[in-house]
Design a protein around this motif. Structure first.
Motif, mmCIF file in Angstrom:
data_model
loop_
_atom_site.group_PDB
_atom_site.id
_atom_site.type_symbol
_atom_site.label_atom_id
_atom_site.label_comp_id
_atom_site.label_asym_id
_atom_site.label_seq_id
_atom_site.Cartn_x
_atom_site.Cartn_y
_atom_site.Cartn_z
ATOM 1 N N GLN A 43 -31.231 57.407 11.984
ATOM 2 C CA GLN A 43 -32.703 56.436 12.323
ATOM 3 C C GLN A 43 -32.992 56.331 12.914
ATOM 4 O O GLN A 43 -34.135 57.483 13.894
ATOM 5 C CB GLN A 43 -32.502 55.155 11.956
ATOM 6 N N GLN A 44 -32.294 56.882 14.261
ATOM 7 C CA GLN A 44 -33.107 56.323 16.088
ATOM 8 C C GLN A 44 -31.926 57.353 16.702
ATOM 9 O O GLN A 44 -30.307 57.176 17.047
ATOM 10 C CB GLN A 44 -33.271 55.227 16.321
ATOM 11 N N HIS A 45 -32.509 58.127 17.892
ATOM 12 C CA HIS A 45 -31.842 57.954 19.385
ATOM 13 C C HIS A 45 -30.734 57.782 19.728
ATOM 14 O O HIS A 45 -31.093 56.612 20.228
ATOM 15 C CB HIS A 45 -33.260 59.583 20.247
ATOM 16 N N ALA A 46 -29.320 57.666 20.355
ATOM 17 C CA ALA A 46 -28.892 57.044 21.272
ATOM 18 C C ALA A 46 -29.000 56.482 22.512
ATOM 19 O O ALA A 46 -28.926 54.943 22.491
ATOM 20 C CB ALA A 46 -27.145 57.290 21.466
ATOM 21 N N VAL A 47 -29.817 56.805 22.936
ATOM 22 C CA VAL A 47 -30.468 56.546 24.206
ATOM 23 C C VAL A 47 -31.664 55.306 23.673
ATOM 24 O O VAL A 47 -31.838 54.833 25.016
ATOM 25 C CB VAL A 47 -30.703 57.691 25.200
ATOM 26 N N SER A 48 -32.927 55.540 22.699
ATOM 27 C CA SER A 48 -33.577 54.559 22.655
ATOM 28 C C SER A 48 -33.627 53.403 21.684
ATOM 29 O O SER A 48 -34.329 52.871 21.288
ATOM 30 C CB SER A 48 -34.598 55.580 22.056
ATOM 31 N N ARG A 49 -32.158 53.145 21.906
ATOM 32 C CA ARG A 49 -31.935 51.587 20.780
ATOM 33 C C ARG A 49 -31.661 50.823 22.161
ATOM 34 O O ARG A 49 -32.361 49.533 21.029
ATOM 35 C CB ARG A 49 -30.450 52.105 20.805
ATOM 36 N N PHE A 50 -31.668 50.392 22.482
ATOM 37 C CA PHE A 50 -31.603 48.685 23.778
ATOM 38 C C PHE A 50 -33.328 49.017 24.752
ATOM 39 O O PHE A 50 -33.042 50.642 25.349
ATOM 40 C CB PHE A 50 -31.016 49.302 24.600
ATOM 41 N N HIS A 51 -33.946 48.414 24.863
ATOM 42 C CA HIS A 51 -34.907 48.021 25.259
ATOM 43 C C HIS A 51 -34.606 47.698 26.844
ATOM 44 O O HIS A 51 -33.344 47.364 27.721
ATOM 45 C CB HIS A 51 -35.465 46.730 25.223
ATOM 46 N N VAL A 52 -35.109 48.301 27.533
ATOM 47 C CA VAL A 52 -34.589 48.434 29.340
ATOM 48 C C VAL A 52 -34.068 47.521 29.560
ATOM 49 O O VAL A 52 -33.832 47.428 31.077
ATOM 50 C CB VAL A 52 -35.929 49.557 29.298
ATOM 51 N N ARG A 53 -34.981 45.878 29.469
ATOM 52 C CA ARG A 53 -34.228 44.590 29.888
ATOM 53 C C ARG A 53 -33.422 44.384 29.768
ATOM 54 O O ARG A 53 -33.001 44.366 30.704
ATOM 55 C CB ARG A 53 -35.797 43.779 29.633
ATOM 56 N N TRP A 54 -32.310 45.446 28.923
ATOM 57 C CA TRP A 54 -30.974 44.902 29.188
ATOM 58 C C TRP A 54 -30.359 45.699 30.115
ATOM 59 O O TRP A 54 -29.049 45.255 30.645
ATOM 60 C CB TRP A 54 -30.470 45.576 27.428
ATOM 61 N N TYR A 55 -30.569 46.836 30.578
ATOM 62 C CA TYR A 55 -30.329 47.152 31.663
ATOM 63 C C TYR A 55 -29.775 46.620 33.007
ATOM 64 O O TYR A 55 -28.458 47.058 33.929
ATOM 65 C CB TYR A 55 -30.888 48.612 32.260
ATOM 66 N N ALA A 56 -31.279 45.337 33.145
ATOM 67 C CA ALA A 56 -31.423 44.825 34.376
ATOM 68 C C ALA A 56 -30.125 43.453 33.848
ATOM 69 O O ALA A 56 -29.017 43.139 35.232
ATOM 70 C CB ALA A 56 -32.634 44.459 34.379
ATOM 71 N N VAL A 57 -29.769 43.161 32.804
ATOM 72 C CA VAL A 57 -28.732 42.287 32.405
ATOM 73 C C VAL A 57 -27.201 42.851 32.307
ATOM 74 O O VAL A 57 -26.245 42.047 33.057
ATOM 75 C CB VAL A 57 -29.270 41.763 31.211
ATOM 76 N N THR A 58 -26.908 43.528 32.227
ATOM 77 C CA THR A 58 -26.190 44.903 33.025
ATOM 78 C C THR A 58 -25.695 44.818 33.614
ATOM 79 O O THR A 58 -24.346 44.326 34.540
ATOM 80 C CB THR A 58 -25.840 46.037 32.016
ATOM 81 N N LEU A 59 -26.079 45.272 34.465
ATOM 82 C CA LEU A 59 -26.391 45.429 36.106
ATOM 83 C C LEU A 59 -25.991 43.595 36.793
ATOM 84 O O LEU A 59 -24.595 43.608 37.687
ATOM 85 C CB LEU A 59 -27.544 45.586 37.037
ATOM 86 N N LEU A 60 -26.394 42.228 35.991
ATOM 87 C CA LEU A 60 -26.557 41.401 36.708
ATOM 88 C C LEU A 60 -24.827 41.021 36.314
ATOM 89 O O LEU A 60 -24.327 40.369 36.813
ATOM 90 C CB LEU A 60 -27.484 40.114 35.679
ATOM 91 N N PHE A 61 -24.550 41.394 34.676
ATOM 92 C CA PHE A 61 -23.329 40.890 34.778
ATOM 93 C C PHE A 61 -22.210 42.006 35.433
ATOM 94 O O PHE A 61 -20.902 41.046 35.799
ATOM 95 C CB PHE A 61 -22.896 41.110 33.117
#
Length: 112
Positions: A43-61
């Protein structure tokens, strides 16, 4: 039979097999080329699935993950290296702590 003619025969065989596969391939509906998502059309594009704030959480992890990757070998050799290894590890942890404080001040640890 020379090596060149043997190589040519092998190349012709490979081209023939790929050609036969392409000729006999059954083309299906365009849904076949879509990404697989449990049998339903996405139903949506693969890039638009996650909010941008999760990228910061990923970098922190990843920062904490790299900390563990470097601490395991250090724990094995710390007894042999002595005080120098302990000082270097505390320096490494200090750099990571500065990164955590920066992320905290920028609001990267707020979940709401």
């Amino acid at each position: 039979m020379s090596a060149v003619s043997l190589l040519g025969a092998a190349a012709a065989l490979v081209v023939g097999v790929y050609g036969a596969a392409a000729a006999l391939a059954v083309t299906r509906a365009p849904a076949r080329v879509l990404p697989f998502e449990g049998g339903s059309v996405p139903q949506q594009h693969a890039v638009s699935r996650f909010h941008v704030r999760w990228y910061a959480v990923t970098l922190l992890f990843l920062a904490f993950d790299m900390e563990m990757v470097f601490m395991y070998p250090w724990a094995v050799v710390v007894a042999d290296m002595g005080t120098t290894a302990v000082v270097e590890m505390f320096g490494f942890l200090a750099v990571l702590f500065v990164g955590v404080v920066y992320v905290w001040r920028e609001g990267g640890l707020r979940w709401a």
